[in-house]
Design a protein around this motif. Sequence first.
Motif, PDB file in Angstrom:
ATOM      1  N   ASP A 227     104.161  96.677  34.716  1.00  0.00           N
ATOM      2  CA  ASP A 227     103.524  98.011  34.628  1.00  0.00           C
ATOM      3  C   ASP A 227     102.071  97.892  34.148  1.00  0.00           C
ATOM      4  OD1 ASP A 227     105.877  99.086  35.387  1.00  0.00           O
ATOM      5  OD2 ASP A 227     106.474  99.796  33.400  1.00  0.00           O
ATOM      6  N   VAL A 228     101.289  97.068  34.817  1.00  0.00           N
ATOM      7  CA  VAL A 228      99.886  96.853  34.429  1.00  0.00           C
ATOM      8  C   VAL A 228      99.058  98.047  34.911  1.00  0.00           C
ATOM      9  CG1 VAL A 228      97.888  95.344  34.710  1.00  0.00           C
ATOM     10  CG2 VAL A 228     100.200  94.364  34.622  1.00  0.00           C
ATOM     11  N   ARG A 229      98.452  98.746  33.976  1.00  0.00           N
ATOM     12  CA  ARG A 229      97.696  99.962  34.313  1.00  0.00           C
ATOM     13  C   ARG A 229      96.263  99.862  33.809  1.00  0.00           C
ATOM     14  NH1 ARG A 229      98.708 104.657  31.901  1.00  0.00           N
ATOM     15  NH2 ARG A 229     100.156 103.854  30.341  1.00  0.00           N
ATOM     16  N   TYR A 230      95.309 100.183  34.685  1.00  0.00           N
ATOM     17  CA  TYR A 230      93.891 100.185  34.307  1.00  0.00           C
ATOM     18  C   TYR A 230      93.594 101.397  33.423  1.00  0.00           C
ATOM     19  CZ  TYR A 230      88.870 100.789  34.741  1.00  0.00           C
ATOM     20  OH  TYR A 230      87.541 100.976  34.463  1.00  0.00           O
ATOM     21  N   ILE A 231      92.796 101.182  32.371  1.00  0.00           N
ATOM     22  CA  ILE A 231      92.450 102.279  31.460  1.00  0.00           C
ATOM     23  C   ILE A 231      90.951 102.610  31.504  1.00  0.00           C
ATOM     24  CG2 ILE A 231      92.505 103.095  29.057  1.00  0.00           C
ATOM     25  CD1 ILE A 231      95.297 102.656  30.098  1.00  0.00           C
ATOM     26  N   ALA A 232      90.089 101.646  31.260  1.00  0.00           N
ATOM     27  CA  ALA A 232      88.637 101.902  31.200  1.00  0.00           C
ATOM     28  C   ALA A 232      87.902 100.564  31.211  1.00  0.00           C
ATOM     29  CB  ALA A 232      88.285 102.672  29.927  1.00  0.00           C
ATOM     30  N   SER A 233      86.577 100.622  31.404  1.00  0.00           N
ATOM     31  CA  SER A 233      85.796  99.378  31.399  1.00  0.00           C
ATOM     32  C   SER A 233      84.598  99.509  30.474  1.00  0.00           C
ATOM     33  CB  SER A 233      85.330  99.038  32.816  1.00  0.00           C
ATOM     34  OG  SER A 233      84.443 100.015  33.301  1.00  0.00           O
ATOM     35  N   GLN A 234      84.055  98.358  30.088  1.00  0.00           N
ATOM     36  CA  GLN A 234      82.897  98.339  29.208  1.00  0.00           C
ATOM     37  C   GLN A 234      82.017  97.133  29.559  1.00  0.00           C
ATOM     38  OE1 GLN A 234      83.567  97.320  25.012  1.00  0.00           O
ATOM     39  NE2 GLN A 234      82.064  98.866  24.436  1.00  0.00           N
ATOM     40  N   PRO A 235      80.732  97.381  29.890  1.00  0.00           N
ATOM     41  CA  PRO A 235      79.827  96.242  30.061  1.00  0.00           C
ATOM     42  C   PRO A 235      79.719  95.494  28.729  1.00  0.00           C
ATOM     43  CG  PRO A 235      78.803  98.300  30.786  1.00  0.00           C
ATOM     44  CD  PRO A 235      80.047  98.665  30.052  1.00  0.00           C
ATOM     45  N   TRP A 236      79.699  94.187  28.784  1.00  0.00           N
ATOM     46  CA  TRP A 236      79.636  93.393  27.541  1.00  0.00           C
ATOM     47  C   TRP A 236      78.677  92.232  27.783  1.00  0.00           C
ATOM     48  CZ3 TRP A 236      80.882  95.217  23.120  1.00  0.00           C
ATOM     49  CH2 TRP A 236      81.027  94.373  22.009  1.00  0.00           C
ATOM     50  N   PRO A 237      77.370  92.486  27.620  1.00  0.00           N
ATOM     51  CA  PRO A 237      76.374  91.494  28.040  1.00  0.00           C
ATOM     52  C   PRO A 237      76.163  90.389  27.016  1.00  0.00           C
ATOM     53  CG  PRO A 237      75.267  93.442  27.219  1.00  0.00           C
ATOM     54  CD  PRO A 237      76.744  93.722  27.121  1.00  0.00           C
ATOM     55  N   PHE A 238      77.247  89.716  26.642  1.00  0.00           N
ATOM     56  CA  PHE A 238      77.189  88.634  25.637  1.00  0.00           C
ATOM     57  C   PHE A 238      77.849  87.373  26.197  1.00  0.00           C
ATOM     58  CE2 PHE A 238      77.261  92.726  23.498  1.00  0.00           C
ATOM     59  CZ  PHE A 238      76.107  92.655  22.726  1.00  0.00           C
ATOM     60  N   PRO A 239      77.411  86.764  27.319  1.00  0.00           N
ATOM     61  CA  PRO A 239      76.167  87.143  27.975  1.00  0.00           C
ATOM     62  C   PRO A 239      76.316  88.063  29.187  1.00  0.00           C
ATOM     63  CG  PRO A 239      76.821  84.971  28.710  1.00  0.00           C
ATOM     64  CD  PRO A 239      77.883  85.437  27.747  1.00  0.00           C
ATOM     65  N   SER A 240      77.439  88.049  29.899  1.00  0.00           N
ATOM     66  CA  SER A 240      77.398  88.749  31.200  1.00  0.00           C
ATOM     67  C   SER A 240      78.762  89.279  31.630  1.00  0.00           C
ATOM     68  CB  SER A 240      76.870  87.807  32.281  1.00  0.00           C
ATOM     69  OG  SER A 240      77.640  86.628  32.305  1.00  0.00           O
ATOM     70  N   SER A 241      79.563  89.735  30.695  1.00  0.00           N
ATOM     71  CA  SER A 241      80.910  90.161  31.055  1.00  0.00           C
ATOM     72  C   SER A 241      80.985  91.646  31.374  1.00  0.00           C
ATOM     73  CB  SER A 241      81.881  89.884  29.900  1.00  0.00           C
ATOM     74  OG  SER A 241      81.952  88.513  29.637  1.00  0.00           O
ATOM     75  N   LEU A 242      81.955  91.974  32.204  1.00  0.00           N
ATOM     76  CA  LEU A 242      82.404  93.356  32.332  1.00  0.00           C
ATOM     77  C   LEU A 242      83.860  93.348  31.870  1.00  0.00           C
ATOM     78  CD1 LEU A 242      82.061  96.301  33.270  1.00  0.00           C
ATOM     79  CD2 LEU A 242      82.901  95.566  35.510  1.00  0.00           C
ATOM     80  N   MET A 243      84.134  94.009  30.758  1.00  0.00           N
ATOM     81  CA  MET A 243      85.487  94.026  30.216  1.00  0.00           C
ATOM     82  C   MET A 243      86.276  95.134  30.911  1.00  0.00           C
ATOM     83  SD  MET A 243      85.040  91.599  28.116  1.00  0.00           S
ATOM     84  CE  MET A 243      86.637  91.553  27.324  1.00  0.00           C
ATOM     85  N   LEU A 244      87.392  94.751  31.519  1.00  0.00           N
ATOM     86  CA  LEU A 244      88.236  95.702  32.243  1.00  0.00           C
ATOM     87  C   LEU A 244      89.498  95.914  31.415  1.00  0.00           C
ATOM     88  CD1 LEU A 244      87.397  93.763  35.383  1.00  0.00           C
ATOM     89  CD2 LEU A 244      86.957  96.213  35.236  1.00  0.00           C
ATOM     90  N   GLY A 245      89.630  97.104  30.869  1.00  0.00           N
ATOM     91  CA  GLY A 245      90.702  97.374  29.912  1.00  0.00           C
ATOM     92  C   GLY A 245      91.980  97.843  30.582  1.00  0.00           C
ATOM     93  N   PHE A 246      93.094  97.233  30.207  1.00  0.00           N
ATOM     94  CA  PHE A 246      94.403  97.550  30.781  1.00  0.00           C
ATOM     95  C   PHE A 246      95.420  97.814  29.684  1.00  0.00           C
ATOM     96  CE2 PHE A 246      92.300  95.357  34.167  1.00  0.00           C
ATOM     97  CZ  PHE A 246      92.805  95.924  35.319  1.00  0.00           C
ATOM     98  N   ARG A 247      96.520  98.433  30.105  1.00  0.00           N
ATOM     99  CA  ARG A 247      97.695  98.489  29.261  1.00  0.00           C
ATOM    100  C   ARG A 247      98.850  97.922  30.097  1.00  0.00           C
ATOM    101  NH1 ARG A 247     100.081 103.775  26.160  1.00  0.00           N
ATOM    102  NH2 ARG A 247      97.921 103.926  25.446  1.00  0.00           N
TER     103      ARG A 247
END
Length: 306
Positions: A227-247
């Motif tokens: 039951d992997v569900r997408y919740i929200a994302s956050q740019p994280w430029p340390f150095p170049s990530s896009l964090m994709l948040g799931f539950r």
Amino acid sequence: MTPDDLLQRLAFVRAGIDRAGTLRADAAKIAHFRGHKDARVLPMWRQRHPFDTGPDGTPRPITMSLSEVGDDAMFLGLVGETPWFAAALNDADVPATGESAFRILNDMLPVLPAAQATLLAYARGMMLWHHTHRYCGRCGSPAASSEAGHSRTCTNTACAHRSYPRTDPAVITAIIHPDGEHILLGRKPEWAPNMYSTIAGFVEPGETLEQTVIRETLEETGVPVTDVRYIASQPWPFPSSLMLGFRARAITTDIRSDDDELEDVRWFSRDEVKNGVERNDPGPGLKLSHPHSISRFLIDGWAYEK
Ligand SMILES: [Zn+2]
């Protein structure tokens, strides 16, 4: 705590700029922006940005004019009618404000207005990309900034390969116990004592995001999830990530670690999480990441549902 409260805290997601992407290749328009009397530049030096304090006591990023930086300033976009640029400074260019004004963006998040944090994250991500892509990845010749800084083009005309800014997708997941009342958190050895966070990892080539969540959780905790569900994302430029948040929901609950990235993984109750403190709090109890992070967004989003 409502979902809106949580969103208000999340850093780097408040868009305050028109990226004006269709104008980047319009040399006349960009030249006009470079000559604009109000054009501002966000400088970065050794991965730090300069700040001063506004009249209301909140920190403000210090900006510079285009005449104070080199010709390589990249175009970020428009805030209202005002063109904004970003530029990496050499040691010789560090302005009279002095080195002490330069701070690490992550340290400023708890006190920085949201739109300014977002703008700095964008500028930082772009400048770090330029810094690590000075040579053509295809033939090794020097690459030069193009499209107002939104691409780099190989200077070897026989190659002319063009590359674009990279973002590395990473998943970060709140894993919920089958009873719905516990969450799975892990800690890295270098963290402060009692600091725990959600399970995270980079997406590999050829993988879907859901597959990454399942693989990383199994590798780091031994817990199979569904039951992997997408919740929200956050740019994280340390150095170049896009964090994709799931539950995701755990299928079984036994913990076992196949890699040594995490030194401990545990199930925490809802009350333990609600009683958690900031990571730099000297007191006892579970310590959690800053409220501006997507990790905390996911954890609190679950903890305060009830
Ligand atoms: Zn090349």
